[in-house]
Design a protein around this motif. Structure first.
Motif, PDB file in Angstrom:
ATOM      1  N   LYS A 141     -12.385 -16.645  -6.994  1.00 21.10           N
ATOM      2  CA  LYS A 141     -13.060 -15.371  -7.257  1.00 21.10           C
ATOM      3  C   LYS A 141     -14.577 -15.558  -7.226  1.00 21.10           C
ATOM      4  N   GLU A 142     -15.027 -16.688  -7.686  1.00 25.11           N
ATOM      5  CA  GLU A 142     -16.459 -16.970  -7.663  1.00 25.11           C
ATOM      6  C   GLU A 142     -16.959 -17.070  -6.224  1.00 25.11           C
ATOM      7  N   VAL A 143     -16.183 -17.738  -5.382  1.00 22.68           N
ATOM      8  CA  VAL A 143     -16.536 -17.834  -3.962  1.00 22.68           C
ATOM      9  C   VAL A 143     -16.492 -16.446  -3.330  1.00 22.68           C
ATOM     10  N   GLN A 144     -15.468 -15.663  -3.666  1.00 22.35           N
ATOM     11  CA  GLN A 144     -15.367 -14.309  -3.130  1.00 22.35           C
ATOM     12  C   GLN A 144     -16.576 -13.470  -3.542  1.00 22.35           C
ATOM     13  N   ASN A 145     -16.965 -13.586  -4.800  1.00 24.99           N
ATOM     14  CA  ASN A 145     -18.140 -12.847  -5.282  1.00 24.99           C
ATOM     15  C   ASN A 145     -19.407 -13.295  -4.558  1.00 24.99           C
ATOM     16  N   SER A 146     -19.550 -14.588  -4.354  1.00 25.80           N
ATOM     17  CA  SER A 146     -20.727 -15.096  -3.646  1.00 25.80           C
ATOM     18  C   SER A 146     -20.771 -14.575  -2.216  1.00 25.80           C
ATOM     19  N   VAL A 147     -19.619 -14.638  -1.551  1.00 27.26           N
ATOM     20  CA  VAL A 147     -19.551 -14.138  -0.176  1.00 27.26           C
ATOM     21  C   VAL A 147     -19.851 -12.645  -0.146  1.00 27.26           C
ATOM     22  N   GLU A 148     -19.309 -11.915  -1.096  1.00 21.17           N
ATOM     23  CA  GLU A 148     -19.541 -10.472  -1.154  1.00 21.17           C
ATOM     24  C   GLU A 148     -21.014 -10.167  -1.388  1.00 21.17           C
ATOM     25  N   ASN A 149     -21.666 -10.922  -2.276  1.00 24.21           N
ATOM     26  CA  ASN A 149     -23.096 -10.727  -2.536  1.00 24.21           C
ATOM     27  C   ASN A 149     -23.922 -10.996  -1.278  1.00 24.21           C
TER      28      ASN A 149
END
Length: 159
Positions: A28-36
Motif C-alpha cells: 500500500k505504501e508503494v501504491q501510495n507513492s506511485v499514486e502521488n
C-alpha cells in the motif's frame, strides 16, 4: 503511463519487488507513492499544456504586431525617401537662387564700375544700352511639402 491504472502499476511493482502477502502495508505504501508521483506528473502535464497554450497565444499576438509594424515602417521609409527628394529639390532651388543673385550682383557691379571709371578718367565714354540688359529671368519653381506628402488621416493618427 498510457493505458495502465495506478493499481496495475503498483501491482506490477509489487511483483518485481517480491513483497510477501503478509506485508500488505508495504504494498500500500508503494501504491501510495506511485499514486502521488502519478498525480504530480498529471499536474506537471497540465502546467506544460497551459504554458504551451500561453506561448502559442503570445507568439501569434507578437507576430501580428510585428507584421503591422513592418507595414508602418515601409510607409515611413517611403516618406523618408520623399523627404530626401524634396530636400534635394529645395537645395537645388537655393543653389539656383544663389547663382542668380551672383549674376545680378555681377551685372550691377560692372556698369557701376564702368561709370566710376569714366568719372575718374573724365572721358565722355558712354555706356551702351546693351551693356545694361539684365540676364533673362527664369521663373522659380515653388515646391510644397504637400506635393510629396499627401494628407493621410491614418498617418497622423499613427504618429
Amino acid at each position: 503511463m498510457g493505458d495502465y491504472s495506478v493499481n496495475d502499476i503498483s501491482q506490477e511493482l509489487a511483483k518485481h519487488l517480491d513483497f510477501s502477502e503478509t506485508s500488505t502495508e508495504a504494498v500500500k505504501e508503494v501504491q501510495n507513492s506511485v499514486e502521488n508521483v502519478t498525480n504530480k506528473m498529471g499536474g506537471i502535464k497540465q502546467s506544460l499544456e497551459h504554458v504551451k497554450a500561453d506561448i502559442s497565444t503570445r507568439s501569434e499576438l507578437a507576430s501580428k504586431e510585428l507584421y503591422d509594424a513592418a507595414h508602418h515602417l515601409d510607409a515611413l521609409y517611403d516618406k523618408i525617401d520623399a523627404l530626401e527628394r524634396f530636400i534635394n529639390i529645395v537645395k537645388q532651388t537655393v543653389n539656383d537662387v544663389t547663382n542668380r543673385v551672383e549674376e545680378a550682383e555681377a551685372f550691377i557691379t560692372n556698369p557701376i564700375n564702368l561709370v566710376l571709371d569714366t568719372l575718374k578718367i573724365n572721358t565722355s565714354k558712354s555706356i551702351e544700352p546693351s551693356d545694361l540688359k539684365l540676364p533673362p529671368m527664369r521663373s522659380l519653381n515653388i515646391y510644397h511639402t504637400s506635393d510629396y506628402f499627401p494628407p493621410e488621416a491614418e498617418t497622423s493618427e499613427q504618429l
